[in-house]
Design an enzyme around this catalytic site. Structure first.
Site, short mmCIF file in Angstrom:
data_model
loop_
_atom_site.label_atom_id
_atom_site.label_comp_id
_atom_site.label_asym_id
_atom_site.label_seq_id
_atom_site.Cartn_x
_atom_site.Cartn_y
_atom_site.Cartn_z
N GLU A 1 0.81 -1.23 0.00
CA GLU A 1 0.00 0.00 0.00
C GLU A 1 0.84 1.28 0.00
OE1 GLU A 1 -2.69 -0.50 3.32
OE2 GLU A 1 -3.42 -2.40 2.55
N GLU B 1 -6.47 -10.59 -1.08
CA GLU B 1 -7.24 -10.33 0.15
C GLU B 1 -8.73 -10.19 -0.15
OE1 GLU B 1 -5.62 -7.04 2.43
OE2 GLU B 1 -3.56 -7.54 1.90
#
Ligand code: 9MR
Length: 367
Positions: A155, A271
């Site tokens: 991220e 995810e």
């Protein structure tokens, strides 16, 4: 008994209990078998706490050919103090995975969140590179040869911060500048040359202008790393999706996936879950719409040969991060995953089975 000995024994007994097969888990098709026939890996995030529940451990063993530790390999748990590392939980989970023939994803080596408190107060531009490098050498080095793929950097892009390249204002950017990403990948390659080194991020799945901008920023980052010879080999697309009454579309993902393919990168769905925050409370309706999104999304991504693994962020609804971080307004528990809180298969499970059974077999190569 010393703590380490106890944990080694309990790790072993978790593995053995689940190996013997727990009668409570009903016979059902296993995702791992359907996916195996397609040379595809399928699995879930595991938590140490979940694995202590025998029926949950048995379900994870039954369904998954790949696992990832939800939290246990992050900086906070693994390096709670500058000179102290902790690996008992992660070790136990790797033992479990090995006992069940499961591949292991490592998550993650460099992130802006879940860092230990000491890091924020200790880090300076002068010591940041050594801290990051040492952590990666120790953690990835410990599991050298055992990890299918590492989320080396997680991220790093946050367009709202308005930095060059869309980079996020993280502790790493502030102390090291944009070179921290390359540094992390190079350290990971040194520590575990066999692991597939992955950049992992979210918010690039839907057809939407902000997600298109994120896709472009991610491509820019990956191209820049490649141009500098940094060892990045895969993109993790987290795939935290949100269901709406008018379902989101994923057409733009095709072009993005093609670009990644041209660069020779593998793609992992790392995810996946479906946030049902905007759906009506009615469980049957919600489950149907969540399953619809699983089906549409997986059909889209699995049309691409270089998509090599699909992991959900948990296998069963109980304990999902979404209830803790973004609870529904009406107080109902969310239903984002393929199994419900009592471990019954939901329509989303059937949708996963269908999408996997329908997809073309992946071409032969290392997965
Ligand atoms: O599910 C994880 C939750 O238990 C943790 O409290 C949180 C902070 O470490 O991280 C959650 O997992 C995140 C993952 O590491 C990175 N992508 C987003 C996931 C959901 O927030």
């Amino acid at each position: 008994m010393r703590r380490r000995e106890f944990l080694q024994i309990s790790a072993g007994s978790i593995a053995v209990t689940a190996l013997r097969g727990i009668p409570q888990v009903p016979e059902r098709p296993a995702l791992r078998e359907l996916a195996g026939a397609k040379n595809l890996l399928v699995g879930s995030a595991f938590s140490f706490a979940q694995m202590a529940r025998p029926e949950m451990a048995a379900l994870l063993a039954q369904q998954c050919s790949i696992m990832v530790c939800e939290n246990e390999l992050k900086w906070g748990p693994t390096q709670p103090e500058r000179d102290r590392y902790e690996f008992e939980h992660a070790d136990a989970m790797v033992v479990f995975a090995e006992a069940h023939g499961q591949k292991v994803r490592g998550h993650n080596l460099c992130w802006h969140q879940s860092n230990p408190a000491w890091l924020e107060t200790t880090i300076t531009p002068g010591n940041a590179a050594a801290l990051l490098r040492q952590h990666i050498l120790v953690v990835a080095g410990r599991y050298r040869g055992k990890i299918h793929s590492w989320d080396v950097v997680n991220e790093a892009i946050h367009l709202e911060d308005q930095n060059a390249g869309g980079l996020r204002n993280s502790v790493w950017l502030k102390n090291l500048g944009e070179g921290y990403i390359e540094l992390a990948f190079r350290a990971a390659a040194e520590a575990d040359p066999g692991a597939i080194l992955t950049y992992n991020d979210f918010g690039m799945e839907h057809d939407a202008p902000d997600q298109e901008r994120k896709r472009n920023a991610v491509l820019g980052l990956l191209r820049g790393l490649r141009a500098r010879g940094a060892p990045v080999q895969a993109l993790g697309i987290q795939s935290h999706l949100t269901a709406h009454l008018v379902p989101p579309r994923f057409h733009e993902l095709h072009g993005f996936l093609k670009e990644l393919g041209k660069m020779g990168l593998r793609v992992f769905i790392t995810e996946m879950d479906v946030d049902d925050r905007d759906l009506p409370a009615d469980v049957a309706k919600r489950d149907r719409m969540v399953a619809g999104l699983y089906r549409d999304y997986l059909r889209t991504v699995l049309a691409h040969d270089h998509v090599r693994a699909v992991l959900t962020w948990g296998l069963a609804d109980r304990g999902t991060w979404l209830d803790a971080y973004h609870p529904r307004g009406d107080g109902q528990k969310k239903r984002p995953l393929p199994f419900d809180a009592e471990l019954h298969a939901k329509p989303a499970f059937a949708a996963m089975c269908e999408a996997i059974a329908e997809c073309p077999a992946r071409s032969e190569e290392r997965v």
